[in-house]
Design a protein around this motif. Structure first.
Motif, short mmCIF file in Angstrom:
data_model
loop_
_atom_site.label_atom_id
_atom_site.label_comp_id
_atom_site.label_asym_id
_atom_site.label_seq_id
_atom_site.Cartn_x
_atom_site.Cartn_y
_atom_site.Cartn_z
N LYS A 197 0.88 -1.38 -0.04
CA LYS A 197 -0.07 -0.06 -0.15
C LYS A 197 0.83 1.31 0.06
CE LYS A 197 -3.70 1.74 2.58
NZ LYS A 197 -4.58 2.51 1.62
N ILE A 198 0.68 2.06 -0.97
CA ILE A 198 1.20 3.29 -1.13
C ILE A 198 0.59 4.70 -0.87
CG2 ILE A 198 2.49 5.00 -2.78
CD1 ILE A 198 4.02 2.49 -2.50
N GLY A 199 -0.86 4.19 -0.95
CA GLY A 199 -1.67 5.25 -0.58
C GLY A 199 -1.88 6.21 -1.66
N TYR A 203 7.60 5.57 -1.53
CA TYR A 203 6.26 6.09 -1.05
C TYR A 203 6.08 7.60 -1.89
CZ TYR A 203 6.01 2.56 2.15
OH TYR A 203 5.66 1.17 2.77
N VAL A 204 6.15 7.35 -3.21
CA VAL A 204 6.25 8.49 -4.13
C VAL A 204 5.28 8.56 -5.14
CG1 VAL A 204 8.81 9.06 -3.61
CG2 VAL A 204 8.07 7.35 -5.41
N THR A 205 5.15 9.54 -6.04
CA THR A 205 4.43 9.22 -7.18
C THR A 205 5.44 8.65 -8.23
OG1 THR A 205 2.90 10.29 -8.68
CG2 THR A 205 4.62 11.70 -8.11
N GLY A 233 -1.43 9.71 2.16
CA GLY A 233 -0.66 8.45 1.59
C GLY A 233 0.19 8.07 2.74
N GLU A 234 0.99 6.98 2.42
CA GLU A 234 1.89 6.40 3.44
C GLU A 234 3.24 6.89 3.28
OE1 GLU A 234 0.40 3.62 5.44
OE2 GLU A 234 -1.34 4.44 4.23
N GLY A 235 4.33 6.34 4.18
CA GLY A 235 5.56 6.79 4.13
C GLY A 235 5.91 7.79 5.19
P1 IMP Z 1 -0.35 8.29 -7.04
O1 IMP Z 1 0.38 9.48 -7.67
O2 IMP Z 1 -1.69 8.48 -7.37
O3 IMP Z 1 0.36 7.15 -7.84
O4 IMP Z 1 0.11 8.35 -5.55
C1 IMP Z 1 1.53 8.57 -4.94
C2 IMP Z 1 1.62 9.02 -3.71
O5 IMP Z 1 1.48 10.50 -4.15
C3 IMP Z 1 0.55 8.91 -2.71
O6 IMP Z 1 0.89 9.04 -1.61
C4 IMP Z 1 -0.34 10.06 -3.04
O7 IMP Z 1 -1.00 10.58 -1.88
C5 IMP Z 1 0.73 10.87 -3.47
N1 IMP Z 1 -0.02 12.13 -4.17
C6 IMP Z 1 -0.11 12.09 -5.51
N2 IMP Z 1 -0.52 13.20 -6.10
C7 IMP Z 1 -0.75 14.13 -5.02
C8 IMP Z 1 -1.05 15.38 -4.90
O8 IMP Z 1 -1.41 16.10 -5.82
N3 IMP Z 1 -0.90 15.87 -3.65
C9 IMP Z 1 -0.45 15.16 -2.44
N4 IMP Z 1 -0.19 14.07 -2.78
C10 IMP Z 1 -0.18 13.39 -3.91
#
Ligand code: IMP
Length: 425
Positions: free
Chosen positions: A124-126, A235-237, A272-274
């Protein structure tokens, strides 16, 4: 005089208020450009109404500005078309002003399905559930489908069939049935027609604009600590959310970026996590969340809240090449008796001033704070530097000196006008 091509980039874990800073600065620029991320971003702008933009650059509310979605962005056609429709219905003209890169990769519903499955059955990355990780995975695996592919029907069918077959194998490993290939192809064809007015060779468009003396505002999404190479991995995008992503995400040379404006909140949040060294999992953190309305613009999730972290901030200033800072949400700290700033970490007996790459080390770090006197809620009325309470001024000076960059803009409320421009930056 032409305004230097500037990047507005978040220096924390996202949600720093980049959208409102971009919207504020946009009138000084000819183009506002997104270079990475996708529908995971949620840029909130409060004009008369509240607008939450996910894919369309935040400059769109200014009628003379051209907006570009670059090749580094991953685009969910349904979401983009919905956003365009919403803008149109609220009187914002988009035609002839919004340009979508033909090289951008497309997010399909199966990317979102896989995002959800990986979150529930894998690590889980959140994530935001917007299909971002699975879409960038396909891009790097050379399986992705780009906007331009929508316009060569036979090629689209062949490529889509390959992708769907590969996804069916993956879905079977999660005990999921196969995808409806015909339905996906049909939807892609419909999207192709509806997206056509916006599709452009944005690489050429940007090169011509820059060569022609136009000024460009690069709008970062997410925050530096979520950068896939430089953030708190894993724990990144899945994109380069720092300024390092601009050149590849737009097809322009790095020297095109002439100024970097780093945006930080007066405190820290993370969804999200991390690891998050200065997190306040206590009533003080709850107080920041309620006052700052710290709930995700894309997902509505409550954000984790904590004090300002200058160790992470210094690192982000360094990797992005930040020239000046914008500090947002200063009003949220109004009414707190004491305000803390983390100046370094301690790990056992060791003092740590550099942001660690090793997450287990980061998790073991204890934040070391300095305490400053707080200020009152009246700060939200301040519109000029001399109206900032002395305690808040001390806070700003401390942050600036710890991060090694001057502060250019301070925001003290959600509305477009709730900002203070500081001189001497
Ligand atoms: P993903 O980008 O949806 O794959 O999410 C990966 C991580 O980046 C998770 O911890 C998300 O909560 C965080 N995240 C993605 N986009 C945003 C944003 O626009 N603001 C804050 N956190 C983000």
């Amino acid at each position: 005089m032409k305004h230097p091509n500037t990047c507005v980039v978040g220096l924390q874990w996202g949600d720093e208020g980049k959208g409102r800073i971009t919207d504020l600065l946009a009138p000084q620029f000819d183009l506002v450009v997104r270079y990475q991320g996708g529908g995971n971003a949620g840029h909130t702008i409060v004009e008369k109404d509240k607008f939450i933009l996910h894919l369309v650059p935040s400059g769109i509310l200014h009628p003379d500005i051209q907006c570009v979605i670059g090749n580094g962005v991953v685009v969910d056609p349904e979401l983009l078309l919905q956003e365009i429709q919403e803008l149109k219905s609220r009187g914002v003209s988009v035609a002839g002003r919004l340009f979508l890169s033909e090289r951008a990769h497309l997010v399909f519903p199966f990317h979102k399905q896989l995002d959800a499955l990986q979150e529930s059955q894998g690590r889980k990355i959140g994530t935001t559930g917007r299909g971002i990780g699975p879409c960038y995975t396909d891009k790097i695996a050379r399986l992705g489908i780009r906007v331009v592919d929508l316009y060569t029907p036979e090629h689209l069918e062949t490529r889509l069939r390959q992708v769907v077959e590969s996804k069916n194998r993956l879905l079977a490993s999660y005990d999921q049935g196969p995808l409806d290939f015909a339905g996906i192809l049909e939807a892609a064809r419909t999207d192709a027609a509806r997206l056509a007015p916006y599709v452009a060779d944005t690489v050429k468009l940007l090169h011509e604009a820059i060569a022609g003396g136009k000024s460009v505002l690069f709008e970062g999404a997410q925050g530096s600590l979520l950068d896939v190479d430089l953030g708190t991995y894993p724990y990144v995008t899945s994109s380069n959310s720092t300024t390092c992503g601009i050149a590849a995400g737009l097809g322009i040379p790095p020297r095109s970026v002439q100024k970097v404006l780093g945006v930080v909140k007066a405190y820290t949040t993370r969804v999200g996590e991390g690891p998050f060294p200065t997190e306040l999992a206590n009533p003080e953190g709850d107080r920041i969340r309620e006052k700052g309305k710290e709930y995700g613009a894309t997902t509505g999730r409550p954000r984790r809240c904590g004090w300002f972290d200058a160790v992470a901030g210094r690192y982000a200033v360094m990797i992005n090449g930040v020239d000046t800072l914008a500090i947002t949400m200063l009003d949220v700290l109004g009414g707190f008796e004491r305000i803390k700033i983390c100046t370094e970490y301690r790990c056992g007996n060791e003092r740590i001033r550099d942001f660690p790459a090793d997450l287990s080390r980061l998790e073991a770090c204890q934040p070391q704070y300095i305490e400053l006197a707080g200020w009152s809620d009246a700060i939200s009325q301040a519109r000029q530097a001399d109206e900032i309470p002395v305690q808040a001024k001390t806070f700003l000076d401390t942050v600036s000196s710890l991060l090694g960059a001057p502060i250019e803009i301070v925001s003290v409320g959600a509305h477009r006008d709730h900002v203070i421009h500081l001189k001497g930056s």
